[in-house]
Design a protein around this motif. Sequence first.
Motif, mmCIF file in Angstrom:
data_model
loop_
_atom_site.group_PDB
_atom_site.id
_atom_site.type_symbol
_atom_site.label_atom_id
_atom_site.label_comp_id
_atom_site.label_asym_id
_atom_site.label_seq_id
_atom_site.Cartn_x
_atom_site.Cartn_y
_atom_site.Cartn_z
ATOM 1 N N LEU A 1 -10.937 -6.846 23.603
ATOM 2 C CA LEU A 1 -11.405 -7.751 24.669
ATOM 3 C C LEU A 1 -10.879 -9.204 23.919
ATOM 4 O O LEU A 1 -10.519 -10.093 24.716
ATOM 5 C CB LEU A 1 -12.463 -7.725 25.147
ATOM 6 N N LEU A 2 -11.465 -9.587 22.708
ATOM 7 C CA LEU A 2 -11.255 -10.928 22.216
ATOM 8 C C LEU A 2 -9.678 -11.028 21.956
ATOM 9 O O LEU A 2 -9.286 -12.210 22.269
ATOM 10 C CB LEU A 2 -12.031 -10.710 20.860
ATOM 11 N N ARG A 3 -8.996 -9.974 21.746
ATOM 12 C CA ARG A 3 -7.471 -10.338 21.529
ATOM 13 C C ARG A 3 -6.869 -10.423 23.004
ATOM 14 O O ARG A 3 -6.110 -11.553 22.813
ATOM 15 C CB ARG A 3 -7.045 -8.671 20.982
ATOM 16 N N ARG A 4 -7.035 -9.848 23.811
ATOM 17 C CA ARG A 4 -6.737 -10.014 25.336
ATOM 18 C C ARG A 4 -7.268 -11.310 25.764
ATOM 19 O O ARG A 4 -6.469 -11.993 26.715
ATOM 20 C CB ARG A 4 -7.008 -9.018 26.172
ATOM 21 N N SER A 5 -8.335 -12.048 25.208
ATOM 22 C CA SER A 5 -8.959 -13.338 25.657
ATOM 23 C C SER A 5 -8.137 -14.431 24.899
ATOM 24 O O SER A 5 -8.457 -15.674 25.126
ATOM 25 C CB SER A 5 -10.304 -13.363 25.527
ATOM 26 N N GLY A 6 -7.363 -14.127 23.806
ATOM 27 C CA GLY A 6 -6.277 -15.063 23.356
ATOM 28 C C GLY A 6 -6.866 -15.532 21.929
ATOM 29 O O GLY A 6 -6.247 -16.551 21.190
ATOM 30 N N PHE A 7 -7.686 -14.653 21.386
ATOM 31 C CA PHE A 7 -8.056 -15.171 19.945
ATOM 32 C C PHE A 7 -7.175 -14.265 19.060
ATOM 33 O O PHE A 7 -6.556 -13.125 19.297
ATOM 34 C CB PHE A 7 -9.345 -14.562 19.947
ATOM 35 N N ALA A 8 -6.774 -15.071 17.920
ATOM 36 C CA ALA A 8 -5.802 -14.602 16.856
ATOM 37 C C ALA A 8 -6.542 -13.755 15.749
ATOM 38 O O ALA A 8 -6.248 -12.446 15.970
ATOM 39 C CB ALA A 8 -5.415 -15.889 16.302
#
Length: 359
Positions: free
Chosen positions: A280-287
């Motif tokens: 979810l963090l990845r899909r929210s734009g976190f690297a």
Amino acid sequence: MPLGTTASAAADPWPAEGLEQVPACPVCGAEERERLYDDLRDRLFATPDSWELWQCDGCSSAYLDPRPTAGTVARAYERYMTHGPPAPPPTPSGSLARARQAALNGHLNRRYGYRLEPSARLGGAVVPLMPRMGALVDRFVRHLHFEAPTPRLLDFGCANGEFMLRMQSLGWEVHGIDFDPQSVERARAAGLDARVGSLVDLAPAEQRYDAITLGHVVEHLHDPGAELRRARELLRPGGMIWLATPNVEAIGHRRFGASWLALDAPRHLVLFNADSLGDLLRRSGFARIERLRPGPDARSLFRPSLAIAQGLAPLGTAPVESSPPLPPAWQARARWAELRSWLRPGNAEELIMAAWAPA
Ligand SMILES: [Zn+2]
């Protein structure tokens, strides 16, 4: 949002118009699922409702369906525990306490870039050798690195502002936001900048934070993806988000099942595992996304969970503080669980993750 309350009488059943269906996983969107529990109760407030928890076939997160609507969920927090004034940061008294503080400061200065005094350089070398102590201190500052001159923090789910006060005393500029007006009022009374709402209520260009923290908040959110996307927009490039949340794959959950305290229906709407939160963090734009070392937390969860399993949790009183001490055999099981989760964090009661906005 830590647990604990001083509530008493049971409330009326949840009104039907205050419930909503959740046909797909709020984390990954998959519709295939298995029912985990069909009769979860509100163990803190002893309301008469029962709740269904489902496990997603896609990401193995668990979620309530049906659940309280965003417009009515405040009802579940009416007698929540963060309505008292925040405890001030600890001030050691006595030579032993001061020496201990100097050792911990030495660790924080060396590992996280703080400039705390008094400081014992030896602490920076010794504290990491004590796994339990090191994990607790790291958790105490939520693994936040200090960057001069004055880093800026936003604490989402700031409650009465206790963590904000702590970080302010360590040199941070602190801001807070929380759904609960009573808690926010307490934070303001302590002189803190806090407001009612959630991250999506903040304009992305409003401020660029060095860090945003969510300490046991993400499991309470109706749309965690939207909040995490906004968090990424509110962070400066390279800024860090920190989250702690119950781990649905915890040893305690496997052991206690429906009695596991951290299920906490109907306040916990979603329960993550490390992979589902990371995705979810990845899909929210976190690297960059990291799972951080959890503290030794099995004993604090096993104690009230055992009380719930034995039907001992008194209706409407705080399970954490009021549940009976763990019997020796259970102490041993909890310590064993802490050791196992030390070796394999995917088993820990708590999931702690950090992620960074693209630089
Ligand atoms: Zn899912």
